[in-house]
Design a protein around this motif. Structure first.
Motif, PDB file in Angstrom:
ATOM      1  N   UNK A  82       0.807  -1.212   0.000  1.00 40.19           N
ATOM      2  CA  UNK A  82       0.000   0.000   0.000  1.00 40.19           C
ATOM      3  C   UNK A  82       0.839   1.261   0.000  1.00 40.19           C
ATOM      4  N   UNK A  83       2.151   1.132   0.262  1.00 39.00           N
ATOM      5  CA  UNK A  83       3.029   2.299   0.263  1.00 39.00           C
ATOM      6  C   UNK A  83       3.132   2.942  -1.118  1.00 39.00           C
ATOM      7  N   UNK A  84       2.706   2.209  -2.144  1.00 34.29           N
ATOM      8  CA  UNK A  84       2.785   2.766  -3.496  1.00 34.29           C
ATOM      9  C   UNK A  84       1.949   4.034  -3.634  1.00 34.29           C
ATOM     10  N   UNK A  85       0.907   4.161  -2.835  1.00 33.12           N
ATOM     11  CA  UNK A  85       0.090   5.381  -2.901  1.00 33.12           C
ATOM     12  C   UNK A  85       0.899   6.593  -2.444  1.00 33.12           C
ATOM     13  N   UNK A  86       1.783   6.390  -1.475  1.00 32.94           N
ATOM     14  CA  UNK A  86       2.635   7.480  -0.990  1.00 32.94           C
ATOM     15  C   UNK A  86       3.672   7.863  -2.044  1.00 32.94           C
ATOM     16  N   UNK A 103      -2.560  -0.819  -4.830  1.00 31.90           N
ATOM     17  CA  UNK A 103      -2.118  -2.014  -4.125  1.00 31.90           C
ATOM     18  C   UNK A 103      -2.861  -3.213  -4.693  1.00 31.90           C
ATOM     19  N   UNK A 104      -2.104  -4.256  -5.070  1.00 28.16           N
ATOM     20  CA  UNK A 104      -2.712  -5.422  -5.693  1.00 28.16           C
ATOM     21  C   UNK A 104      -1.829  -6.636  -5.441  1.00 28.16           C
ATOM     22  N   UNK A 105      -2.422  -7.781  -5.235  1.00 27.12           N
ATOM     23  CA  UNK A 105      -1.645  -8.989  -5.041  1.00 27.12           C
ATOM     24  C   UNK A 105      -0.840  -9.300  -6.293  1.00 27.12           C
ATOM     25  N   UNK A 346      12.102   6.197  -0.425  1.00 26.81           N
ATOM     26  CA  UNK A 346      11.948   6.383   1.014  1.00 26.81           C
ATOM     27  C   UNK A 346      10.520   6.122   1.471  1.00 26.81           C
ATOM     28  N   UNK A 347       9.557   6.341   0.597  1.00 30.62           N
ATOM     29  CA  UNK A 347       8.157   6.132   0.953  1.00 30.62           C
ATOM     30  C   UNK A 347       7.810   4.648   1.064  1.00 30.62           C
ATOM     31  N   UNK A 348       8.687   3.792   0.543  1.00 31.14           N
ATOM     32  CA  UNK A 348       8.492   2.345   0.662  1.00 31.14           C
ATOM     33  C   UNK A 348       9.308   1.771   1.817  1.00 31.14           C
TER      34      UNK A 348
END
Length: 404
Positions: A82-86, A103-105, A346-348
């Motif tokens: 979900x960090x991809x949104x950041x 975010x996706x499996x 850094x957001x990940x």
């Protein structure tokens, strides 16, 4: 290559140092020069270009890439975190290009990208992808995606991280509840986890639903046989490891599956089974380092089994891959550039991690009990990715049969 297909960025050269096994599997993989036309470079659609290329430094122009990306207007990036949104939000703030992080499996992303490529209707412009075997064994050779490395950052990417392009390593670690075990982790050897005293007390995500666990099993089988045999000797001095399996890793997998492990569909459930505030059952769990956020947010009691030998867990890689038929190729390349910098990755790394670029420092956070990620954790070797892919079904069957 004509200017209409080449775009800004000109010539390219293959990345050296690709391991032979991986190269065989991805030799037909797509490659690209940056920036490119809407339908991707001719190189990306060729049949004999290595999967990873670097633009000629003399032709690479970051300002031109930014300008071309802005003309495309947007992009969509899939990730299992979900960090991809950041990351997407930070990218948009920096460049003014609308980025959507989803975010996706990983298995669902594989299926969706393959279908979109076949239908020539691409909505996923690129992915940060955590299943190296299927990337090397399916997406790259089928030209669904390609790997691109920006020339100005190429020197910061070790050869082992180039094909496919590794952007981050995160960790799955064995954890225990220090409130239930105040003297420390109750096990000190991975072979203890498959013994009768821990029957029904080891929790982890179902390996059939989490690809990197199956990949871990295969990586152990391919590159850690002696380490596991030595660990067995330490745990059971003078007792020969008896097995009908090909490797010590496969024997360990069989014993784990037969030891009635507590299987879940998510790390959240594993963390709760081990560390929730009212937990009274003594368990050991395998969770992502990201779950240590729950220690503060949910008042969990959780610590890494730092005495566990030969490893307290394993590092698993996250790769960057661009959809070959994306209509936003330059935006995808710019996002790739962004994720290779500290400002982007850094957001990940809020819960820690090791970047694929040597120019970016390791994430500051470290789970309680984990002091040296590289020494204490098993590391995947990219040279086995093609073999991991070939062995995936057999390892899944070994787990399935043994667990049933």
């Amino acid at each position: 290559m004509s200017s209409s297909t080449r775009g800004i960025g000109g010539t390219h050269r293959p990345v050296p140092g690709i391991a032979l096994a991986a190269l065989v599997a991805v030799l037909a993989g797509a490659a690209a020069c940056a920036p490119s036309s809407q339908q991707g470079d001719a190189a990306a659609q060729g049949s004999a270009t290595p999967s990873a290329v670097i633009d000629d430094p003399a032709d690479f122009d970051l300002d031109a890439l930014v300008a071309a990306a802005k003309k495309e207007g947007s992009l969509t990036v899939y990730d299992s975190s979900g960090d991809i949104t950041k990351v997407a939000k930070a990218f948009t703030a920096k460049y003014g290009i609308k980025a959507t992080g989803v975010k996706n499996k990983v298995g669902d992303t594989l299926e969706k990208m393959a279908r979109e490529a076949q239908a020539d209707n691409v909505t996923i412009d690129m992915t940060l992808y955590e299943d190296g075997p299927s990337l090397v064994g399916e997406l790259l050779p089928q030209k669904v995606v390609h790997t691109w490395i920006p020339a100005d950052l190429a020197d910061t990417i070790p050869e082992a991280n180039r094909s496919p392009l590794l952007v981050l390593q995160k960790a799955n670690v064995w954890v225990y509840n220090p409130k239930l075990f105040p003297k420390g982790c109750p096990v000190d050897n991975v072979w203890d986890l498959v013994g009768p005293e821990w029957k029904g007390k080891v929790a982890l995500q179902d390996p059939l639903g989490k690809p990197n666990i199956i990949e871990w099993f295969n990586q152990l089988s391919n590159g850690a046989d002696q380490a596991l045999r030595d660990a067995h000797e330490t745990a059971h001095p003078g007792e020969e490891l008896k097995t009908s399996q090909k490797t010590a890793a496969e024997e360990w997998v069989v014993r784990l599956a037969k030891n009635s492990p507590v299987l879940t569909s998510a790390d959240d459930d594993v963390a709760a089974a081990v560390a929730s505030p009212n937990q009274k059952q003594p368990r050991i769990g395998l969770v992502s380092n990201a779950k240590f956020r729950d220690v503060e947010e949910k008042n969990y009691s959780m610590r890494v089994c730092d005495t566990l030998k030969p490893w307290s867990g394993y590092l698993y890689p996250k790769y960057s891959a661009i959809a070959t038929k994306t209509t936003h190729p330059n935006a995808a390349k710019l996002f790739t550039h962004f994720i290779l910098t500290e400002e982007g990755i850094s957001h990940e790394m809020g819960a820690g991690g090791i970047p694929g670029s040597t120019a970016v420092k390791q994430g500051a956070f470290s789970p309680d009990g984990l002091t040296d990620w590289k020494k204490e954790l098993f590391t995947f070797d990219p040279k086995y990715l093609a073999k991991d892919f070939a062995d995936t079904e057999a390892m899944q069957d070994l787990w399935r049969i043994s667990h049933s």
